[in-house]
Scaffold this motif. Structure first.
Motif, short mmCIF file in Angstrom:
data_model
loop_
_atom_site.label_atom_id
_atom_site.label_comp_id
_atom_site.label_asym_id
_atom_site.label_seq_id
_atom_site.Cartn_x
_atom_site.Cartn_y
_atom_site.Cartn_z
N VAL A 222 -34.09 70.78 17.30
CA VAL A 222 -35.02 69.80 16.72
C VAL A 222 -35.97 70.49 15.75
CG1 VAL A 222 -36.90 68.19 17.21
CG2 VAL A 222 -34.87 68.22 18.67
N ASP A 223 -36.51 71.63 16.15
CA ASP A 223 -37.44 72.35 15.27
C ASP A 223 -36.75 72.84 14.00
OD1 ASP A 223 -39.54 71.94 16.98
OD2 ASP A 223 -39.43 73.93 17.92
N SER A 224 -35.48 73.20 14.11
CA SER A 224 -34.76 73.67 12.93
C SER A 224 -34.58 72.55 11.91
CB SER A 224 -33.42 74.29 13.32
OG SER A 224 -32.53 73.31 13.83
N LEU A 225 -34.35 71.34 12.38
CA LEU A 225 -34.26 70.19 11.47
C LEU A 225 -35.59 69.94 10.78
CD1 LEU A 225 -32.13 67.74 13.65
CD2 LEU A 225 -31.36 69.00 11.64
N GLU A 226 -36.68 70.10 11.52
CA GLU A 226 -38.01 69.95 10.94
C GLU A 226 -38.28 71.04 9.91
OE1 GLU A 226 -40.37 67.51 11.40
OE2 GLU A 226 -38.73 66.48 12.42
N PHE A 227 -37.76 72.23 10.16
CA PHE A 227 -37.94 73.34 9.22
C PHE A 227 -37.25 73.04 7.90
CE2 PHE A 227 -36.78 77.40 7.29
CZ PHE A 227 -38.00 78.08 7.31
N VAL A 228 -36.06 72.48 7.99
CA VAL A 228 -35.36 72.08 6.76
C VAL A 228 -36.19 71.07 5.98
CG1 VAL A 228 -33.33 70.93 5.81
CG2 VAL A 228 -33.06 72.58 7.66
N LYS A 229 -36.67 70.05 6.68
CA LYS A 229 -37.43 68.98 6.04
C LYS A 229 -38.74 69.49 5.44
CE LYS A 229 -39.84 66.12 8.50
NZ LYS A 229 -40.26 65.02 9.42
N ASP A 230 -39.47 70.31 6.18
CA ASP A 230 -40.81 70.71 5.76
C ASP A 230 -40.85 71.95 4.89
OD1 ASP A 230 -41.77 68.59 7.25
OD2 ASP A 230 -42.13 69.81 9.04
N GLN A 231 -39.92 72.88 5.12
CA GLN A 231 -39.99 74.17 4.42
C GLN A 231 -38.90 74.34 3.37
OE1 GLN A 231 -42.58 76.22 4.99
NE2 GLN A 231 -43.35 74.77 6.51
N MET A 232 -37.66 74.10 3.76
CA MET A 232 -36.57 74.36 2.82
C MET A 232 -36.56 73.39 1.64
SD MET A 232 -33.33 75.68 5.07
CE MET A 232 -32.44 76.10 3.58
N VAL A 233 -36.77 72.11 1.93
CA VAL A 233 -36.75 71.13 0.85
C VAL A 233 -37.88 71.38 -0.15
CG1 VAL A 233 -37.04 68.67 0.31
CG2 VAL A 233 -35.58 69.37 2.21
N ALA A 234 -38.99 71.95 0.32
CA ALA A 234 -40.11 72.24 -0.57
C ALA A 234 -39.73 73.27 -1.62
CB ALA A 234 -41.31 72.73 0.25
N TYR A 235 -38.92 74.26 -1.24
CA TYR A 235 -38.51 75.30 -2.19
C TYR A 235 -37.20 74.94 -2.88
CZ TYR A 235 -37.54 79.76 -4.35
OH TYR A 235 -37.28 80.74 -5.29
N TYR A 236 -36.34 74.22 -2.16
CA TYR A 236 -35.05 73.80 -2.71
C TYR A 236 -35.05 72.28 -2.87
CZ TYR A 236 -33.40 78.46 -1.31
OH TYR A 236 -33.22 79.81 -1.16
N PRO A 237 -35.64 71.75 -3.93
CA PRO A 237 -35.75 70.30 -4.09
C PRO A 237 -34.38 69.62 -4.13
CG PRO A 237 -37.19 71.45 -5.63
CD PRO A 237 -36.30 72.48 -5.03
N LEU A 238 -34.28 68.50 -3.45
CA LEU A 238 -33.04 67.75 -3.42
C LEU A 238 -32.87 66.97 -4.72
CD1 LEU A 238 -33.26 66.32 0.20
CD2 LEU A 238 -32.34 68.52 -0.54
N GLY A 239 -31.63 66.69 -5.08
CA GLY A 239 -31.39 65.87 -6.24
C GLY A 239 -30.20 66.32 -7.08
N VAL A 240 -29.91 65.55 -8.08
CA VAL A 240 -28.81 65.85 -9.02
C VAL A 240 -29.34 66.79 -10.08
CG1 VAL A 240 -27.20 64.90 -10.70
CG2 VAL A 240 -27.74 63.61 -8.60
N TYR A 241 -28.66 67.91 -10.24
CA TYR A 241 -29.07 68.89 -11.26
C TYR A 241 -28.21 68.83 -12.51
CZ TYR A 241 -32.52 70.78 -8.13
OH TYR A 241 -33.62 70.89 -7.34
#
Length: 244
Positions: A222-241
């Motif tokens: 559960v915490d790892s999913l939160e880490f993706v949402k809160d930390q990884m997405v902040a540095y790796y923005p989602l979207g079409v490049y």
């Protein structure tokens, strides 16, 4: 009785080898469903990378080839050129694609090879003990960065999607995540589009999927999913490049 859910025929019955909380299995499901829905499972070939996904050729219900570490795009290039009717895709982690395989992915993209790349980014070397990867976030602790990644010595994490999107011959690049149902559903659409591009002969497509590594990160699932949402997405923005 109505069937509410049925396992995709794009996967074999081989038990998955992934750790509890790892989202490799979820990504496998999305890839397999896309191949089934496009009707191309019977003529697909997966090129397995070295890393946690090294046995992926046993899980996808299609032909598979094992490539040396980092060389999956080169192997996929050869397969697609000699069997152009096949749907050829690589399934690679960040330690494989963004480290030892950087040259292979860049040059396959530059050539505009008509292949599909599924790039799983969990910001760490999962299989070999949790070492720092090119994608490890600044400050993130690993077995080889006990105090956390130091930007002064290791630089900033590599953003692969942004880099490949600058290449003229690339057709489609999108970064997605599977940390919740809404993002999982969107990831499925992106993966299916990447395969559809290959079916139509449009050229090089890559989908980067932000994933978890609960064991390597020393977190609960559960915490790892939160880490993706809160930390990884902040540095790796989602979207079409890129989508041309």
């Amino acid at each position: 009785m109505d069937i509410v859910y049925e396992k995709t025929k794009g996967l074999t019955d081989m038990p998955l080898s992934y750790c509890p909380g790892c989202t490799h299995g979820v990504i496998h499901k999305l890839v397999a469903e896309s191949l089934v829905e496009l009707g191309v499972v019977g003529r697909s070939i997966v090129v397995a990378s070295v890393g946690c996904s090294v046995l992926s050729y046993e899980y996808f219900n299609c032909d598979g080839v094992q490539a040396s570490h980092g060389r999956a795009p080169a192997v996929a290039t050869g397969l697609k050129r000699v069997k152009p009717e096949s749907i050829v895709f690589t399934y690679q982690g960040d330690g494989d694609l963004a480290a030892i395989g950087t040259a292979e992915i860049i040059h396959a993209a530059h050539r505009g090879e008509n292949i599909t790349v599924i790039f799983v980014n969990n910001a760490i070397y999962g299989m070999t003990g949790g070492q720092m990867a090119p994608t490890t976030l600044v400050g993130m602790k690993t077995t080889t960065a006990k105090k956390g990644r130091d930007e002064a010595t290791a630089g900033q994490p590599l953003r692969v999607s942004e880099m490949l999107a600058q290449i003229p011959s690339v057709r489609y690049i999108e970064r997605v995540s599977v940390h919740d149902i809404a993002h999982l559903n969107h990831a499925k659409k992106a993966i299916k589009k990447a395969f559809q591009n290959q079916v139509e002969g449009k050229g090089f497509s890559m989908v980067e999927v932000l994933s978890t590594c609960s064991i390597g990160w020393n977190m609960t699932p559960v915490d790892s999913l939160e880490f993706v949402k809160d930390q990884m997405v902040a540095y790796y923005p989602l979207g079409v490049y890129k989508d041309v």
